[in-house]
Design an enzyme around this catalytic site. Structure first.
Site, short mmCIF file in Angstrom:
data_model
loop_
_atom_site.label_atom_id
_atom_site.label_comp_id
_atom_site.label_asym_id
_atom_site.label_seq_id
_atom_site.Cartn_x
_atom_site.Cartn_y
_atom_site.Cartn_z
CG HIS A 2 -1.91 -1.02 1.34
ND1 HIS A 2 -2.83 -1.29 0.35
CD2 HIS A 2 -2.17 -1.91 2.32
CE1 HIS A 2 -3.59 -2.30 0.72
NE2 HIS A 2 -3.21 -2.69 1.90
CD1 TRP A 155 2.04 -2.96 8.67
CD2 TRP A 155 0.37 -1.59 8.15
NE1 TRP A 155 2.02 -1.98 9.61
CE2 TRP A 155 1.01 -1.12 9.32
CE3 TRP A 155 -0.68 -0.87 7.64
CZ2 TRP A 155 0.59 0.02 9.99
CZ3 TRP A 155 -1.10 0.27 8.30
CH2 TRP A 155 -0.47 0.71 9.46
CG HIS A 156 -2.62 -5.33 4.38
ND1 HIS A 156 -3.20 -4.08 4.46
CD2 HIS A 156 -2.97 -5.98 5.52
CE1 HIS A 156 -3.86 -3.97 5.59
NE2 HIS A 156 -3.74 -5.12 6.25
CG LEU A 157 3.84 -8.27 2.73
CD1 LEU A 157 5.01 -9.14 3.15
CD2 LEU A 157 4.32 -6.89 2.29
#
Length: 226
Positions: A2, A155-157
């Site tokens: 992100h 966080w978001h991979l």
């Protein structure tokens, strides 16, 4: 990943910053969709958050020494934060490769990760930080500090085994089934073809349930022949 950052506004009055949850107390998606008037595609969300914890705040703004308590007292319970999250579009140059020069005890390779925010992400990031300043100043903040574009890891991979119709440009099909390995299903965040600008947990759950439904519906097609 992100495109993300934080901005914190300093207010004259106490804000009871220890109350409430940290993330997503209030959120706006006003700038989430592509706007032709802007110099980038896709967009971002902004979420209002409580103030930082005493330890996090001290590490951010309070110097060691005689000025520590003064700097801390000026900001504790006087800050409101805004979290910003934007979509990082997929790039062919962002990739994960096997590292055969680094083997584990079983002879398996490590990994090399290549990632850099592209120009679209940088433009988006600059604009979302500017909007956070605008919101906090309109709310009455006497000053605003931001964190710049956050480090990209954590966080978001997402997207390392992206889904798609073409085996040349994707790893799994639309039902999360690997193109090249029969009956291998990849039902996690790696199947997402782009990052979006929100927490992907609900989307990952929905895709996993859809994948499970597909496996159940097709179970008779894979029954072994005696």
């Amino acid at each position: 990943v992100h495109v993300q950052s934080f901005a914190s506004g300093l207010f004259d009055e106490p804000v009871d910053g220890w109350n409430g949850t940290w993330g997503g107390t209030v959120s706006t998606r006003q700038f989430y969709e592509t706007d032709p008037a802007r110099d980038y595609v896709r967009g971002f969300i902004m979420s209002g958050c409580r103030g930082w914890s005493p330890l996090n705040l001290a590490l951010q703004i309070a110097p060691w020494g005689s000025g520590h308590h003064k700097a801390f007292d000026e900001r504790i319970n006087h800050e409101v934060s805004v979290y910003m999250c934007g979509e990082d579009l997929p790039e062919a140059s962002n990739r994960v490769e096997l590292d055969w020069s680094q083997l584990d005890d079983f002879g398996m390779p490590g990994v090399l990760t290549h990632h850099e925010l592209n120009e679209n992400s940088r433009r988006l990031g600059r604009d979302m930080i500017a909007h956070a300043h605008q919101v906090l100043e309109a709310a009455g903040a006497q000053s605003v500090r931001d964190f710049g574009l956050a480090p990209i890891w954590g966080w978001h991979l997402l997207g390392t085994a992206r889904m798609g119709d073409d085996p040349q440009t994707s790893v799994a099909d639309r039902f999360n089934r690997a193109h090249d390995v029969p009956n291998l299903y990849i039902a996690d965040g790696s199947s997402m073809p782009t990052s979006a600008g929100v927490n992907p947990s609900a989307t990952i759950q929905a895709l996993a349930l859809r994948c499970a439904d597909h496996i159940w519906e097709r179970r008779h097609d894979w029954r072994s022949v005696e």
